[in-house]
Design an enzyme around this catalytic site. Structure first.
Site, short mmCIF file in Angstrom:
data_model
loop_
_atom_site.label_atom_id
_atom_site.label_comp_id
_atom_site.label_asym_id
_atom_site.label_seq_id
_atom_site.Cartn_x
_atom_site.Cartn_y
_atom_site.Cartn_z
N SER A 168 0.94 -1.20 -0.08
CA SER A 168 0.00 0.10 0.04
C SER A 168 0.73 1.09 0.04
O SER A 168 1.59 1.35 -0.86
CB SER A 168 -0.94 -0.16 0.95
N ASP A 199 -5.93 -3.93 -1.77
CA ASP A 199 -4.78 -3.39 -0.96
C ASP A 199 -3.97 -4.59 -0.31
O ASP A 199 -4.64 -5.49 0.29
CB ASP A 199 -5.40 -2.57 0.14
#
Length: 343
Positions: free
Chosen positions: A47, A166
Site C-alpha cells: 500500500s 490493498d
C-alpha cells in the site's frame, strides 16, 4: 540486520496517510547511513509503503514525495466528510501522481529491486510481485496494492488480468527473511524502526503479519490511516520517523555520534484548515457535488466498463451459487440395486 554475506532488505509497512512516517525514516537513513539504502538488496512494501519505495527507487526527491502527500491530504481534508465525499477520488490521485513522476523506464529500474504486496480477490491470498514489463504494469501493481475496498471504489483494479486489492489486507509488512530485513512501521509494535512506548503493557496483537502493541496511541494511529490528521500532526509524525530511525542507528551501532538537526518539515506546522461554516451548507452542496463526481467517474469508467461488468457478473454469480449450495445442500444420489448393503 547488517549481514554482508546475505545482504539486507528494507520493508515499509502499509499505513495509508501515515506514510509521512516513511519519509522521515528515509530522510534519516539517507543522511546518516546512506549505505543501508544504497546497498539494500530489495525494498518491500504494501500500500503506502509500496508507493514510497517506488518513488524513492525511481529517484523522485523526498521533498517531491512529501509535497505529493501534502496535496492529497489537503484535497481530502478540504471536503467536509473527507475521503468519503463522492468528489474525492483516491485512485485518481494515486494514478495521476504515478504517471506524472515515475520515469518511462521505471519498470527497468524497479524490476528485481522492489517487491509489492497484493491481495488476490478470488481467494484472499497474498501475492508478491517484483518483475514488470512496462511502466503501465508498475502503475497497475501499485494501484492494486493501495486499493482499499469500498473506500477507493467498488470494482477492484487488475494486474495482468487478475483482480487485487490493498496488499495490507493480507500482509502489511512483507519480507522473505525476517533476519535480514529491516522492518519500518509508524505503529507502536515490534518492528525494527517504529515508535516505542514507555509502558509495562506487553500485550501485542498480530494483524496481517504486523505486530501491534495494545495501547491508546495505536488506536489513534489506526483511525488516521484512512482519515488524515491535520498537517501539523502529520509533520510531527514525519519527524517522529526521523527520530525513530536515529534511535535504530544508535542501538545497532551504525553511527557513533548523532547531530542535532532542525526538522525540515516545520513549514507544515502552521496549516490548520477549519471550515465550520461549510458544514451548514453541506445538505445543499453535497447533492450537486455528488452528481458532478458521478458523471466524471462514469466518463472515466467507460473504457473499462465492459470487462468490469463482466467480472462483476462473474463474481455475483459465484457468490449466489455458494449461497444456494449452503441453503439447499444436495443429497448424494445412491442407486437402488436391490441388494442388502449390510451383507
Amino acid at each position: 540486520m547488517d549481514d554482508p554475506e546475505r545482504g539486507w532488505s528494507l520493508s515499509f509497512a502499509g499505513c495509508g496517510f501515515l506514510g509521512f512516517y516513511h519519509i522521515g525514516v528515509t530522510r534519516c537513513l539517507s543522511e546518516r547511513a546512506p549505505h543501508l539504502l544504497r546497498n539494500a538488496r530489495r525494498f518491500f512494501g504494501a500500500s503506502a509503503g509500496a508507493l514510497h519505495c517506488a518513488f524513492f527507487l525511481s529517484g523522485v526527491p523526498l521533498e517531491q514525495t512529501l509535497q505529493t502527500l501534502v496535496d492529497i491530504v489537503q484535497s481530502a481534508r478540504s471536503r467536509n466528510i473527507g475521503i468519503l465525499h463522492p468528489a474525492f477520488n483516491m485512485s485518481k490521485h494515486v494514478r495521476d501522481g504515478l504517471q506524472r513522476y515515475l520515469p518511462d523506464n521505471v519498470h527497468q529500474i524497479l524490476s528485481g529491486k522492489i517487491v509489492i504486496s497484493l491481495t488476490r480477490v478470488a481467494d484472499g491470498e497474498n501475492v508478491l510481485v517484483s518483475d514488470f514489463r512496462s511502466k503501465d504494469e508498475v502503475v497497475d501493481a501499485l494501484l492494486c496494492s493501495s486499493f482499499v475496498p469500498f473506500i477507493s471504489g467498488l470494482i477492484p483494479p487488475s494486474f495482468r488480468g487478475v483482480r487485487y486489492v490493498d496488499g495490507a489486507v493480507s500482509n502489511t509488512i512483507p519480507c522473505f527473511d525476517t533476519k535480514t530485513t529491516i522492518t519500518i512501521s509508524p505503529f507502536y509494535g515490534e518492528s525494527d524502526i517504529c515508535p516505542k512506548v514507555k509502558s509495562t503493557n506487553f500485550l501485542h496483537v498480530d494483524v496481517t503479519m504486523l505486530s501491534l502493541r495494545l495501547c491508546s496511541e495505536n488506536v489513534y494511529l489506526l483511525a488516521r490511516v484512512l482519515f488524515p490528521a491535520d498537517l501539523k500532526v502529520l509533520g510531527e509524525l514525519c519527524f517522529r520517523g526521523y527520530l525513530d530511525a536515529v534511535r535504530f542507528l544508535e542501538e545497532n551501532a551504525l553511527r557513533e555520534a548523532i547531530r542535532n538537526q532542525d526538522g525540515y518539515i516545520s513549514k507544515m506546522c502552521n496549516f490548520l484548515p477549519i471550515k465550520v461554516m461549510s458544514f451548514a451548507v453541506l445538505p445543499c452542496t453535497l447533492p450537486v457535488e455528488s452528481a458532478i463526481a458521478a458523471v466524471q467517474r462514469l466518463v472515466m469508467w467507460l473504457p473499462d466498463m465492459p470487462k468490469d461488468i463482466q467480472w462483476l457478473w462473474w463474481a455475483t454469480s459465484r457468490l449466489c451459487s455458494r449461497v444456494v449450495m449452503r441453503l439447499f445442500p444436495v443429497e448424494p444420489y445412491v442407486k437402488d440395486t436391490g441388494q442388502n448393503l449390510w451383507n
